[in-house]
Write an enzyme that holds these catalytic residues in place. Sequence first.
Site, mmCIF file in Angstrom:
data_model
loop_
_atom_site.group_PDB
_atom_site.id
_atom_site.type_symbol
_atom_site.label_atom_id
_atom_site.label_comp_id
_atom_site.label_asym_id
_atom_site.label_seq_id
_atom_site.Cartn_x
_atom_site.Cartn_y
_atom_site.Cartn_z
ATOM 1 N N ASP A 117 32.508 10.802 21.824
ATOM 2 C CA ASP A 117 33.574 11.557 21.160
ATOM 3 C C ASP A 117 33.192 11.792 19.696
ATOM 4 O O ASP A 117 32.425 11.039 19.105
ATOM 5 C CB ASP A 117 34.894 10.784 21.200
ATOM 6 C CG ASP A 117 35.415 10.606 22.617
ATOM 7 O OD1 ASP A 117 35.038 11.391 23.494
ATOM 8 O OD2 ASP A 117 36.203 9.656 22.823
HETATM 9 N N1 URA Z 1 34.833 6.030 25.659
HETATM 10 C C1 URA Z 1 35.579 6.808 24.836
HETATM 11 O O1 URA Z 1 36.802 6.808 24.921
HETATM 12 N N2 URA Z 1 34.935 7.563 23.935
HETATM 13 C C2 URA Z 1 33.587 7.589 23.790
HETATM 14 O O2 URA Z 1 33.065 8.302 22.918
HETATM 15 C C3 URA Z 1 32.831 6.779 24.646
HETATM 16 C C4 URA Z 1 33.479 6.009 25.577
#
Ligand code: URA
Length: 252
Positions: A117
Amino acid sequence: GAPPPGAARRPVPPPVKLARYLAALGYGTRKEAEALLAAGRVTTGDGRVLREGDAAPHEAIRVDGAPLDPPPGSVIALHKPAGYTTSTTDPGAVVYDLLPPRFRARDPLIAPVGRLDRDTTGLLLLTDDGALNHRLASPKRHLPKTYEVTLAEPLRGDEGALFASGTLLLHGETTPLAPATLDVLDERRVRLVLTEGRYHQVKRMFGATGNRVTALHRAAVGPVTLGDLAAGAWRVLGVDEVQALREGVARR
Ligand code: URA
């Protein structure tokens, strides 16, 4: 900072067609690469000018005196800072902004393995080996990914058992999550090891317990760790690390 390209790697066989090879590595169009060769800007480390048809191993080739970018088949480890999107095209900052501009022009592309993310920090692998990328990203291969998680609220106490149970069903899904391992660091900080990579998985897992993730950092993917790589920096994985990754996703 760029690592020394070709460090700790097996020698890469000499390219047959230099212009095509340079173009595939993002040094320009085929025509532009031919022009580099014609201008004498492609040499060996000891200054011998290379022309189309000459053979030299990847490690020996220089363009304007600089070693070539990592050879085909490389795996890159990037320490992604917050605020960068795992994408080539998104408006705003993208992970390719942290890599040499040529990386975006390579064919095949050095593509991210899965996604982090925008607000997640830590280890992102990228490779132009499409088959390896596919295996690394596949939930069926159960490659462990280690996250350090900071929470808005104190743990309630049953999270470790719930995540380990293999029965947790996320909202809107029909298959329960595979068992995950939770280590408590303090009442708002945990280390979580997942073997899948569902959409926003860590955030949704803690959402399912009435909590909220305020910071998320990936410390390791299988045998590869960030080590002392600074935020925003990248390095080329060595032969042993790539071998360990391949073994981690080999069919057993
Ligand atoms: N889980 C999440 O919620 N975000 C990420 O970037 C990786 C794993």
